[in-house]
Motif scaffolding. Structure first.
Motif, PDB file in Angstrom:
ATOM      1  N   ALA A 128      -1.112   7.582   4.176  1.00 17.51           N
ATOM      2  CA  ALA A 128      -2.252   6.669   4.309  1.00 17.51           C
ATOM      3  C   ALA A 128      -2.624   6.065   2.955  1.00 17.51           C
ATOM      4  O   ALA A 128      -2.896   4.861   2.852  1.00 17.51           O
ATOM      5  N   ILE A 129      -2.628   6.886   1.914  1.00 17.11           N
ATOM      6  CA  ILE A 129      -2.950   6.399   0.566  1.00 17.11           C
ATOM      7  C   ILE A 129      -1.898   5.386   0.112  1.00 17.11           C
ATOM      8  O   ILE A 129      -2.233   4.311  -0.391  1.00 17.11           O
ATOM      9  N   TYR A 130      -0.630   5.723   0.310  1.00 18.53           N
ATOM     10  CA  TYR A 130       0.451   4.831  -0.120  1.00 18.53           C
ATOM     11  C   TYR A 130       0.424   3.509   0.651  1.00 18.53           C
ATOM     12  O   TYR A 130       0.540   2.433   0.051  1.00 18.53           O
ATOM     13  N   ARG A 131       0.250   3.568   1.966  1.00 17.50           N
ATOM     14  CA  ARG A 131       0.165   2.335   2.769  1.00 17.50           C
ATOM     15  C   ARG A 131      -0.981   1.451   2.285  1.00 17.50           C
ATOM     16  O   ARG A 131      -0.836   0.234   2.154  1.00 17.50           O
ATOM     17  N   PHE A 132      -2.129   2.090   2.027  1.00 12.38           N
ATOM     18  CA  PHE A 132      -3.293   1.326   1.582  1.00 12.38           C
ATOM     19  C   PHE A 132      -3.040   0.725   0.202  1.00 12.38           C
ATOM     20  O   PHE A 132      -3.391  -0.430  -0.047  1.00 12.38           O
ATOM     21  N   ALA A 133      -2.428   1.481  -0.691  1.00 13.77           N
ATOM     22  CA  ALA A 133      -2.122   0.963  -2.032  1.00 13.77           C
ATOM     23  C   ALA A 133      -1.215  -0.259  -1.937  1.00 13.77           C
ATOM     24  O   ALA A 133      -1.428  -1.262  -2.630  1.00 13.77           O
ATOM     25  N   ARG A 134      -0.221  -0.179  -1.084  1.00  8.76           N
ATOM     26  CA  ARG A 134       0.701  -1.312  -0.913  1.00  8.76           C
ATOM     27  C   ARG A 134      -0.029  -2.519  -0.311  1.00  8.76           C
ATOM     28  O   ARG A 134       0.101  -3.636  -0.788  1.00  8.76           O
ATOM     29  N   ARG A 135      -0.794  -2.268   0.735  1.00 10.16           N
ATOM     30  CA  ARG A 135      -1.498  -3.369   1.416  1.00 10.16           C
ATOM     31  C   ARG A 135      -2.473  -4.053   0.471  1.00 10.16           C
ATOM     32  O   ARG A 135      -2.531  -5.281   0.401  1.00 10.16           O
ATOM     33  N   LEU A 136      -3.244  -3.259  -0.252  1.00 10.40           N
ATOM     34  CA  LEU A 136      -4.236  -3.811  -1.172  1.00 10.40           C
ATOM     35  C   LEU A 136      -3.566  -4.537  -2.328  1.00 10.40           C
ATOM     36  O   LEU A 136      -4.108  -5.501  -2.859  1.00 10.40           O
ATOM     37  N   SER A 137      -2.362  -4.117  -2.712  1.00 10.15           N
ATOM     38  CA  SER A 137      -1.651  -4.756  -3.821  1.00 10.15           C
ATOM     39  C   SER A 137      -0.933  -6.026  -3.403  1.00 10.15           C
ATOM     40  O   SER A 137      -0.837  -6.967  -4.186  1.00 10.15           O
ATOM     41  N   VAL A 138      -0.419  -6.058  -2.180  1.00 10.79           N
ATOM     42  CA  VAL A 138       0.315  -7.243  -1.718  1.00 10.79           C
ATOM     43  C   VAL A 138      -0.644  -8.407  -1.483  1.00 10.79           C
ATOM     44  O   VAL A 138      -0.480  -9.486  -2.037  1.00 10.79           O
ATOM     45  N   THR A 139      -1.635  -8.208  -0.650  1.00 11.08           N
ATOM     46  CA  THR A 139      -2.608  -9.262  -0.332  1.00 11.08           C
ATOM     47  C   THR A 139      -3.967  -8.600  -0.113  1.00 11.08           C
ATOM     48  O   THR A 139      -4.300  -8.215   1.011  1.00 11.08           O
ATOM     49  N   PRO A 140      -4.744  -8.465  -1.194  1.00 11.88           N
ATOM     50  CA  PRO A 140      -6.025  -7.746  -1.077  1.00 11.88           C
ATOM     51  C   PRO A 140      -6.936  -8.270   0.029  1.00 11.88           C
ATOM     52  O   PRO A 140      -7.598  -7.481   0.696  1.00 11.88           O
ATOM     53  N   SER A 141      -6.931  -9.566   0.244  1.00 13.57           N
ATOM     54  CA  SER A 141      -7.842 -10.128   1.248  1.00 13.57           C
ATOM     55  C   SER A 141      -7.457  -9.734   2.672  1.00 13.57           C
ATOM     56  O   SER A 141      -8.247  -9.925   3.598  1.00 13.57           O
ATOM     57  N   GLU A 142      -6.277  -9.169   2.869  1.00 17.93           N
ATOM     58  CA  GLU A 142      -5.865  -8.754   4.214  1.00 17.93           C
ATOM     59  C   GLU A 142      -6.221  -7.303   4.527  1.00 17.93           C
ATOM     60  O   GLU A 142      -5.968  -6.835   5.639  1.00 17.93           O
ATOM     61  N   ALA A 143      -6.804  -6.595   3.559  1.00 20.81           N
ATOM     62  CA  ALA A 143      -7.280  -5.243   3.868  1.00 20.81           C
ATOM     63  C   ALA A 143      -8.338  -5.363   4.958  1.00 20.81           C
ATOM     64  O   ALA A 143      -9.182  -6.262   4.935  1.00 20.81           O
ATOM     65  N   ALA A 144      -8.258  -4.473   5.933  1.00 15.28           N
ATOM     66  CA  ALA A 144      -9.101  -4.605   7.130  1.00 15.28           C
ATOM     67  C   ALA A 144      -9.800  -3.288   7.438  1.00 15.28           C
ATOM     68  O   ALA A 144      -9.451  -2.242   6.882  1.00 15.28           O
ATOM     69  N   PRO A 145     -10.769  -3.332   8.336  1.00 13.86           N
ATOM     70  CA  PRO A 145     -11.456  -2.103   8.741  1.00 13.86           C
ATOM     71  C   PRO A 145     -10.482  -1.007   9.198  1.00 13.86           C
ATOM     72  O   PRO A 145     -10.739   0.173   8.985  1.00 13.86           O
ATOM     73  N   GLU A 146      -9.366  -1.406   9.809  1.00 10.89           N
ATOM     74  CA  GLU A 146      -8.380  -0.409  10.258  1.00 10.89           C
ATOM     75  C   GLU A 146      -7.796   0.373   9.076  1.00 10.89           C
ATOM     76  O   GLU A 146      -7.441   1.545   9.222  1.00 10.89           O
ATOM     77  N   ASP A 147      -7.675  -0.288   7.931  1.00  9.82           N
ATOM     78  CA  ASP A 147      -7.155   0.394   6.740  1.00  9.82           C
ATOM     79  C   ASP A 147      -8.121   1.492   6.286  1.00  9.82           C
ATOM     80  O   ASP A 147      -7.700   2.595   5.942  1.00  9.82           O
ATOM     81  N   ILE A 148      -9.394   1.183   6.299  1.00  8.75           N
ATOM     82  CA  ILE A 148     -10.413   2.173   5.925  1.00  8.75           C
ATOM     83  C   ILE A 148     -10.439   3.286   6.974  1.00  8.75           C
ATOM     84  O   ILE A 148     -10.521   4.473   6.639  1.00  8.75           O
ATOM     85  N   ALA A 149     -10.334   2.921   8.236  1.00  7.79           N
ATOM     86  CA  ALA A 149     -10.306   3.936   9.306  1.00  7.79           C
ATOM     87  C   ALA A 149      -9.124   4.875   9.135  1.00  7.79           C
ATOM     88  O   ALA A 149      -9.242   6.085   9.373  1.00  7.79           O
ATOM     89  N   SER A 150      -7.985   4.348   8.710  1.00  2.00           N
ATOM     90  CA  SER A 150      -6.803   5.178   8.482  1.00  2.00           C
ATOM     91  C   SER A 150      -7.060   6.197   7.370  1.00  2.00           C
ATOM     92  O   SER A 150      -6.676   7.368   7.487  1.00  2.00           O
ATOM     93  N   LEU A 151      -7.743   5.777   6.329  1.00  2.00           N
ATOM     94  CA  LEU A 151      -8.072   6.704   5.241  1.00  2.00           C
ATOM     95  C   LEU A 151      -9.077   7.753   5.709  1.00  2.00           C
ATOM     96  O   LEU A 151      -8.954   8.933   5.380  1.00  2.00           O
ATOM     97  N   ARG A 152     -10.048   7.327   6.483  1.00  2.00           N
ATOM     98  CA  ARG A 152     -11.029   8.281   7.017  1.00  2.00           C
ATOM     99  C   ARG A 152     -10.358   9.288   7.957  1.00  2.00           C
ATOM    100  O   ARG A 152     -10.732  10.451   7.995  1.00  2.00           O
ATOM    101  N   SER A 153      -9.344   8.826   8.699  1.00  2.00           N
ATOM    102  CA  SER A 153      -8.680   9.719   9.659  1.00  2.00           C
ATOM    103  C   SER A 153      -7.922  10.861   8.979  1.00  2.00           C
ATOM    104  O   SER A 153      -7.605  11.855   9.629  1.00  2.00           O
ATOM    105  N   VAL A 154      -7.643  10.731   7.683  1.00  2.00           N
ATOM    106  CA  VAL A 154      -6.969  11.810   6.950  1.00  2.00           C
ATOM    107  C   VAL A 154      -7.955  12.572   6.068  1.00  2.00           C
ATOM    108  O   VAL A 154      -7.559  13.284   5.151  1.00  2.00           O
TER     109      VAL A 154
END
Length: 188
Positions: A128-154
């Motif tokens: 979850a951390i790695y996916r979020f790091a990649r997503r936030l690094s590729v296109t920060p504006s595309e980070a979404a509530p689902e990304d935060i939910a994924s981090l909360r789920s772990v």
């Protein structure tokens, strides 16, 4: 397995001549006391300290994000920095943070999986951390509530998530500084 011994540190070579300690101004010498590790004044530090005021501001912020006690665990911060550095193509930072992660966890499994391009082998939290790091690094504006939910789920709480965002984001900046100011190689 890729061990931290086999992941040898790289050398960084500046494109702008670093400040020579013997020629540094009193302001530059004072600024260099605020190094990230408080151990070594590297060529990178001596390059950035051409502007001592911005160097101190940058380094105080960097230290507060990467080395502060509390909040997100250091290995998780290092994993976020590693993910960002891989996306950003900064091999110097990627190797540095891979080594730190392996040292802190006393385990090379995460680093090995990432360097072999097998993120599916990561445990749920690291994935979850790695996916979020990649997503936030590729296109920060595309980070979404689902990304935060994924981090909360772990099991991550809001403070840890904010710390992770800071760690990933500062490497969007740090990686670009490294690229523009110099280049890395294995020194061979």
């Amino acid at each position: 397995m890729i061990s931290s011994v086999r992941l040898k540190p790289l050398n960084w070579h500046p494109h702008i001549a670093p400040v020579e300690l013997s020629e540094a101004t009193p302001e530059q010498l004072e600024a260099m006391k605020v190094t990230p590790s408080a151990k070594k004044v590297s060529e990178y530090v001596r390059t950035l300290v051409h502007d001592p005021e911005s160097y101190v501001a940058r380094t105080v912020l960097f230290n507060a994000i990467m080395y502060v006690d509390g909040g997100l665990a250091r290995p998780d911060r290092e994993l976020g920095a590693l993910g960002a550095s891989i996306v950003n193509g900064c091999i110097f930072c990627a190797v540095t943070h891979a080594r730190r992660h392996a040292e802190l966890t006393k385990n090379d499994d995460v680093v090995t999986a990432l360097y072999l391009d097998k993120p599916e082998e990561l445990g749920p939290r690291d994935a979850a951390i790695y996916r979020f790091a990649r997503r936030l690094s590729v296109t920060p504006s595309e980070a979404a509530p689902e990304d935060i939910a994924s981090l909360r789920s772990v099991g991550m709480d809001d403070v840890e998530i904010i710390d992770l965002i800071h760690a990933i984001s500062i490497f969007g900046w740090a990686n670009r500084l490294m690229h523009v100011l110099g280049h890395a190689d294995s020194g061979k």
